[in-house]
Every structure is written in C-alpha cells, then in structure tokens.
Design a protein around this motif. Sequence first.
Motif, PDB file in Angstrom:
ATOM      1  N   LYS A  14       1.079  -1.405  -0.105  1.00 12.54           N
ATOM      2  CA  LYS A  14      -0.007  -0.063  -0.053  1.00 12.54           C
ATOM      3  C   LYS A  14       0.998   1.201  -0.107  1.00 12.54           C
ATOM      4  CE  LYS A  14      -4.366  -1.508   1.991  1.00 12.54           C
ATOM      5  NZ  LYS A  14      -4.180  -2.768   2.268  1.00 12.54           N
ATOM      6  N   VAL A  38      -8.153   1.114  -3.040  1.00 14.27           N
ATOM      7  CA  VAL A  38      -8.324   0.679  -1.582  1.00 14.27           C
ATOM      8  C   VAL A  38      -9.079   1.582  -0.848  1.00 14.27           C
ATOM      9  CG1 VAL A  38      -5.711   0.011  -1.725  1.00 14.27           C
ATOM     10  CG2 VAL A  38      -6.220   2.367  -1.070  1.00 14.27           C
ATOM     11  N   SER A  39      -9.532   1.242   0.461  1.00 14.09           N
ATOM     12  CA  SER A  39     -10.335   2.136   1.021  1.00 14.09           C
ATOM     13  C   SER A  39      -9.602   3.157   1.919  1.00 14.09           C
ATOM     14  CB  SER A  39     -11.100   1.333   2.285  1.00 14.09           C
ATOM     15  OG  SER A  39     -10.344   0.813   3.074  1.00 14.09           O
ATOM     16  N   SER A  42      -8.066   2.212   5.475  1.00 14.75           N
ATOM     17  CA  SER A  42      -6.923   1.214   4.933  1.00 14.75           C
ATOM     18  C   SER A  42      -5.618   1.984   4.844  1.00 14.75           C
ATOM     19  CB  SER A  42      -7.184   0.061   4.292  1.00 14.75           C
ATOM     20  OG  SER A  42      -7.273   0.488   2.916  1.00 14.75           O
TER      21      SER A  42
END
Length: 279
Positions: A14, A38-39, A42
Amino acid sequence: MKLQLVNLLLFSDKRKNFLLLLAEGPRDIDGILDLLQVSRISLLPHIKKLKEEGLIVQNGEVYSLSIIGDILVKKARSLLDVASTFEENDFFWSNRKLDSIPFHLLKRMGDLKGSQLLEPELTHGLDLFPELINHFIVSSKVMLLFSYFNPHIPSFSLELAKRDIQVQLIFSRDSFDRFSGDFRNTGEKILAKKNASLFVYAGDPLEIPALIAISESALLLGFFNKNGRFEGQHLLNFEPRALSWGKELFEYYMERSEKVCSMDCSDRSSDGRKAFNDL
C-alpha cells in the motif's frame, strides 16, 4: 537511508504503490483511493507514518512527495523495477547466462520491466517468431545480432534489405561461417544493398546473447542458459526504455565486431573492412 525508511518504502504494498503514484505528481485523496483501489480507512495509517517521517506533504485533500520523499522514491523505484524484471520471468532469468551483458547495462535491468516471455512451439522449432517478422518488416531500421544459426535468418535479412529498411546485422564467428558457407549467394545479395551492413563478432559466441533484435517498436532478446545452450525462449518488449537498453547492448557488440563487405569491394583496405571471402 535509515532502516526505518527502507521499511516504509519497500515493506508495504500500500505504501509502495501510494508513493509511486505520488512520484507521478500531486494527487487528491479521492483520485488516490480510486487508482489504488483501496479504502480510505486502510490507507490513512500509512499516510500518517509517511507524514511523520517527512516523505509526503499534505495540502488540504491533496498529497505530494516532499523533496526527501522524491529523492528516496526515485532511488527505490530503480530497485523495484529491477526486482519486477526478474520476478516477472523468474525461472527464465535464474537459468540464463547473464555475463554476456556488460555491467553498465546489468545495472539497468529494470529497463526490461514488462517483458513478455515467448516459448517456441514444438512443431515450429526452426521458424522465426511471428513477432519478429510482424514488427520488423514495417520498420525503417532494424538491428539484428545472432550467435546461433537459424536457416531462416538469411532470407529474412534479405527480405528486410529489399524493403529498403536499414539493416545492421551481427553474427558470431560460428554462425557467420555457416552463413557464408551455406548461404553465400544470399549473403552477397544482402551486402550489395547500400542500406545493409554486416559485422562479425570474433569472440566466443557465449560471450554475447543468443539474439538481439530491435526495430522502431519492438525488442526481442534471447540468452543462452547456464550450460551454454539456447533453448529458444525469447523476451519481447515494446517499452521505449527497453528499446533504448537493447540499442545500447547491440551497439556495444557492434563496436567490438569487424565489418564485412562484398567479395568485390575495392576500398576495404581503407576502412578496415574485410571482404566476404576473407573471413
């Protein structure tokens, strides 16, 4: 670079993907989340760590790399590209003889990132790859190096020369002996074309790659395995930096090769060239 920064840069997909995205320019958070898939919840802990270490800068909803972050990501990107090159075709690379690549290009193996591995079909073992033909007959310039001999090479090279394509052709000593012996007439026809030039690399065939083929849009590479055998596997790449890498590799060997001219060339003594029947 502190180990903590190395961890931040490399040991989280990430964070790595987020930093590589910012290396392309500032991004707003919604665009980042959309591109990375991605959220927000997160990604926020990673953003917090990167801000604390001074690698990114936040201006409202827009994030960008700091000066330090930009320097580190550029350095890390080179390493990541090399790792990606080897990971994409790990079995191929682990079994290739890579000492045929000069050190200054070995350091830039990341330029070959995204290469496709082409496997020979059992029923067409001696055929040239369609990719080699399709991308090369429409080019204005072609560079070819062969240190193994394929019986289709002479006719393919002549066809390129007849199309007024600028052709530079390098053979290893062994492959040239086969070419000049069994395909002499074809060789003379190639050399008679002003747009074609032929060179012979006098060193050990295993000191050079099995194949380098470069057009304006494609790079095709083949390497011997660690036992000195060519298994017919090739790497194909269309990226500009891969083409540039391939051209540098080809030119490296051309500078170390001897130019050949036709049997009746009268000026060969003036520029060091050897006649076709002198080699």
